[in-house]
Write an enzyme that holds these catalytic residues in place. Structure first.
Site, mmCIF file in Angstrom:
data_model
loop_
_atom_site.group_PDB
_atom_site.id
_atom_site.type_symbol
_atom_site.label_atom_id
_atom_site.label_comp_id
_atom_site.label_asym_id
_atom_site.label_seq_id
_atom_site.Cartn_x
_atom_site.Cartn_y
_atom_site.Cartn_z
ATOM 1 C CD GLU A 111 -1.218 -0.304 3.707
ATOM 2 O OE1 GLU A 111 -2.234 -0.997 3.525
ATOM 3 O OE2 GLU A 111 -0.946 0.244 4.793
ATOM 4 C CE LYS A 113 7.362 5.103 5.189
ATOM 5 N NZ LYS A 113 7.291 6.514 5.552
ATOM 6 C CG ASP A 115 6.084 12.506 3.055
ATOM 7 O OD1 ASP A 115 6.460 12.144 4.187
ATOM 8 O OD2 ASP A 115 6.723 13.307 2.364
ATOM 9 C CE1 TYR A 220 -0.300 3.228 9.878
ATOM 10 C CE2 TYR A 220 -0.858 4.758 8.118
ATOM 11 C CZ TYR A 220 -0.110 4.444 9.235
ATOM 12 O OH TYR A 220 0.795 5.334 9.719
ATOM 13 C CE LYS A 306 11.069 6.816 3.110
ATOM 14 N NZ LYS A 306 11.967 7.400 3.873
ATOM 15 C CB CYS A 398 15.033 48.501 -1.158
ATOM 16 S SG CYS A 398 13.658 47.886 -2.151
ATOM 17 C CB CYS A 401 12.726 52.161 -3.438
ATOM 18 S SG CYS A 401 12.813 51.487 -1.767
ATOM 19 C CB CYS A 416 12.250 47.506 1.500
ATOM 20 S SG CYS A 416 11.939 49.173 0.895
ATOM 21 C CB CYS A 422 9.273 50.370 -1.857
ATOM 22 S SG CYS A 422 10.086 49.044 -2.740
HETATM 23 S S1 IVH Z 1 2.241 0.809 8.915
HETATM 24 C C1 IVH Z 1 4.478 -0.684 12.860
HETATM 25 N N1 IVH Z 1 1.318 1.854 6.753
HETATM 26 O O1 IVH Z 1 5.368 5.676 7.926
HETATM 27 C C2 IVH Z 1 4.440 0.475 11.972
HETATM 28 N N2 IVH Z 1 2.767 3.179 8.084
HETATM 29 O O2 IVH Z 1 8.255 5.482 8.246
HETATM 30 C C3 IVH Z 1 3.202 0.374 11.185
HETATM 31 N N3 IVH Z 1 3.132 5.437 7.215
HETATM 32 O O3 IVH Z 1 5.369 5.478 11.419
HETATM 33 C C4 IVH Z 1 3.133 1.437 10.220
HETATM 34 N N4 IVH Z 1 1.851 5.232 5.435
HETATM 35 O O4 IVH Z 1 3.541 6.953 10.298
HETATM 36 C C5 IVH Z 1 2.094 2.051 7.826
HETATM 37 N N5 IVH Z 1 0.376 2.650 4.801
HETATM 38 C C6 IVH Z 1 1.148 2.841 5.859
HETATM 39 C C7 IVH Z 1 1.816 4.057 6.101
HETATM 40 C C8 IVH Z 1 2.625 4.196 7.224
HETATM 41 C C9 IVH Z 1 2.640 6.046 6.123
HETATM 42 C C10 IVH Z 1 4.057 6.072 8.170
HETATM 43 C C11 IVH Z 1 3.785 5.729 9.619
HETATM 44 C C12 IVH Z 1 5.071 5.128 10.118
HETATM 45 C C13 IVH Z 1 6.058 5.707 9.158
HETATM 46 C C14 IVH Z 1 7.331 4.893 9.107
#
Ligand code: IVH
Length: 665
Positions: A111, A113, A115, A220, A306, A398, A401, A416, A422
């Site tokens: 799934e 990740k 940010d 999740y 990543k 500036c 001006c 400024c 200005c």
């Molecule tokens: S599972 C036991 N699923 O990424 C840890 N984490 O870099 C279970 N994160 O601390 C985390 N998307 O805050 C999980 N689909 C996802 C996620 C996810 C983002 C974050 C989460 C975690 C961090 C680790």
């Protein structure tokens, strides 16, 4: 001896990066770099176990929380995830799983990740009672009030279960860009990426302000895994409870399937409305997860993959100093064009002069730039200092001006001070006034405004309304048709603007849409507003719930300036004097004003948030026009008398709950 000193230095360096990332939400190194340092530390510790200090970053779950919010100590720590960056590392992970399961080949889920910011939500008999950030994993911070403002977060589950769930609060790219544009227009530094912006929003002291931030949520994980046997069952259960879960999940059975699923995401990531920095791979079966267990830092049954960071190196060619609307002078770097995340980057921000000093960067250096959260590029670090590097000169005057620049106390930015003279500041203020979110004057672009100011045809926003098509055709690149369009757009703005849009256009510090509307709703017209003294204005605004001292005094200062009043009078004289339409609120409490008193089952701020999100207006005191007074157990006689006098109906909390559900009382 030296090796030990090196080891400790490395520990300290990583701890500092942890602090920057978790506490400041403002990391100074890329994740890859951090992981490299961490891997080196692990290797050193494996080689010299006698070196290991109790404060080594490997010996605890995460990093420090910040202080302003109450601490939440959790029994089951929120772990982190280990990272992988290529096929080999992923393969090694898969092989570890198989070994750990005594040869069984586990099914996996893949799934995105997200940010964002990891959080934990606690539900008690189905009610949302506590929400906390991850903090150091064990100790987080109670940000319940701000979390409650997130629409995706159910305040009540569909069933009265007691459960703790974990997930990610984040911002979609579009929402992030919108609030960043607002920040820049308000003269504030933009957030570097949606993650920082989300972190900052969760830590806001005023939940009303937090409610304006476009925060989203996906969950999740369930502490203790709920009644599920697999990840899919778990998510289905969470979804049934009303929790938001991602639908972007794939189940794979073999290593080649895993590798191609991961590959697929690297290409499709931009199709998601939010920034993702990779994918998370998890063992599907809960029983197998238990068998694999966790280290003190991360589960063994999951890993992050990543994506390559959106980074590139390029050479700094030149630095320009831009003058903003508020007079702030900011450095903008010009670089050798470089491909980054599908676009060619030629410019990137340094934010301010301090940043240039901090990075020790000079013209000619090779630098690493990053498109953080895949959005605005900025300079992370210097990769290679050039032999013939030319220091970046911070201007003393500036660039527009020539006025000597000042650095306000406690402020990083250079200013400024020639606010009214200005030319660039004037032009920027006029552009701001014309912006879509303010007076919405079409066809009045930056180059046209610049020419008008340069030729002395306009000196302030009111002068726009004196312009004629004849004057405009004299300018460069303006034909009779476009001159006419501009004149019409200016005239149109006079008719269509509202008082709040005009107030937004004035660019008072801290006054965006919400507060402009609050001021406009109160004063109703520009003449009424300027008839008040600055002291009266300040006092009145302080009575508006949530307005805040600083904001009120900034507005009062704005109105204390004779030149501002002069421009406002000029606007009125030219017929620019809009009123404020009554807004239609929607929700079960639409059109109702409620006041709250006495002790209720939950804090008043929570009740206020509920009233507002149900479309009602929260009155701090009972006023004429307050429909209901929600009275707690120990309500005083004066309050009740007051309500009676003003024709306000007194109701108890149970009746209030019924109103909230849209039922009759
Ligand atoms: S599972 C036991 N699923 O990424 C840890 N984490 O870099 C279970 N994160 O601390 C985390 N998307 O805050 C999980 N689909 C996802 C996620 C996810 C983002 C974050 C989460 C975690 C961090 C680790």
């Amino acid at each position: 001896m030296d090796a030990r000193a090196d080891y400790e230095r490395l520990c300290r360096e990583i701890l500092e990066h942890d602090r920057r990332y978790y506490v400041e939400n403002d990391p100074t190194v890329a994740d890859v770099e951090y992981d490299r340092l961490f891997a080196r530390l692990r290797a050193l510790e494996a080689e010299h176990p006698d070196f290991i200090v109790p404060w080594s970053p490997t010996q605890r779950v995460g990093a420090l929380p910040v202080s302003a919010f109450p601490k939440v100590v959790r029994a089951v720590p929120m772990l982190s995830l280990d990272n992988t960056y290529d096929e080999n590392e992923l393969t090694a992970f898969y092989e570890r799983l198989v070994r750990g399961l005594g040869g069984a080949r586990p099914a996996l889920v893949v799934e995105p990740k997200i940010d964002g910011i990891g959080i934990e939500l606690k539900y008690d008999a189905g009610e949302f009672v506590l929400g906390a950030t991850r903090g150091d994993g064990t100790i987080g911070e109670d940000v319940t009030q701000n979390l409650r403002t997130i629409r995706a977060l159910p305040l009540k589950l569909t069933r009265p279960v007691s459960v703790e769930v974990r997930g990610e609060v984040y911002m979609e790219r579009a929402g992030f860009e919108k609030i960043n544009a607002e920040r820049v227009r308000a003269g504030e530094e933009p957030w570097k990426n949606p993650r920082n912006s989300t972190g900052g929003s969760l830590k806001l002291l005023d939940p009303r302000e937090a409610a304006r931030r476009p925060m989203k949520l996906l969950t999740y994980e369930v502490v203790g895994d709920g009644p599920a046997k697999t990840h899919f069952e778990l998510l289905a259960w969470m979804k049934q409870l009303g929790l938001p879960v991602s639908t972007e999940i794939a189940r794979v059975e073999t290593l080649p399937e895993l590798l191609s699923a991961v590959e697929g995401w690297a290409d499709r990531r931009m199709e998601l409305p939010f920034a993702v920095d990779g994918v998370v791979i998890k063992v599907d079966e809960i029983a197998q997860r238990r068998e694999l267990g966790a280290t003190s830092r991360a589960p063994r049954w999951a890993i992050a993959y990543k994506f390559p960071a959106e980074q590139a190196t390029t050479r700094l060619l030149q630095v320009d100093w831009n003058v903003g609307r508020t007079g702030a002078i900011t450095p903008l770097g010009h670089f050798e064009p470089v491909e980054l995340g599908g676009t060619t980057v030629k410019r990137a921000s340094f934010f301010n002069a301090n940043q240039i000093r901090r990075l020790d960067v000079a013209v000619g250096d090779r630098v690493l730039i990053e498109k953080a959260g895949e959005i605005i590029p900025y300079v992370i670090t210097v990769m290679e200092r050039a032999h013939n590097r030319r220091p970046i000169e911070v201007p003393a005057n500036c660039p527009s001006c020539g006025t000597p620049l000042v650095r306000e106390e406690e402020q990083v930015a250079l200013y400024c001070p020639n606010t009214f003279g200005c030319p660039v500041q004037k032009a920027r203020s006029i552009e701001f006034f014309s912006h879509r979110d303010a007076m919405n004057i079409e066809h009045l672009g930056p180059s046209l405004v610049a020419q008008l100011v340069e030729r002395g045809l306009i000196g302030d926003v009111a002068d726009l309304y004196d312009l004629t098509a004849e004057q405009l055709v004299e300018l460069e690149r303006v034909g009779p048709k476009s001159a006419e369009n501009v004149i019409q757009a200016i005239a149109h703005s006079k008719k269509t603007a509202t008082l709040s849009r005009l107030l937004i256009g004035l660019g008072m510090p801290g006054i965006g849409e919400v507060w402009a509307r609050a001021i406009a709703e109160h004063y109703q017209s520009l003449p009424k507003l300027i008839a008040a003294t600055p002291e009266e204005i300040e006092k009145t605004l302080l009575e508006i719930h949530g307005f805040g001292d600083e904001r009120a005094s900034a507005v009062a200062r704005f109105f204390a300036e004779p030149r501002h009043r002069e421009v406002l009078e000029k606007l009125i004289a030219r017929g620019v004097s809009p009123s404020e339409p009554k807004i239609e609120r929607s929700g079960p409490l639409a059109g109702l004003r409620l006041c709250v008193t006495g002790t209720l089952s939950r804090p008043r701020s929570e009740i206020q948030a509920e009233i507002e999100s149900a479309g009602g207006v929260f009155d701090k005191t009972v006023k004429k026009g307050t429909h209901y007074l929600v009275a707690g157990a120990d309500v005083g006689a004066t309050k009740l008398n007051d309500a009676q006098k003003k024709g306000t109906r007194v109701i108890d909390e149970a009746a209030f709950e019924r109103l909230l559900r849209g039922e009759a009382i």
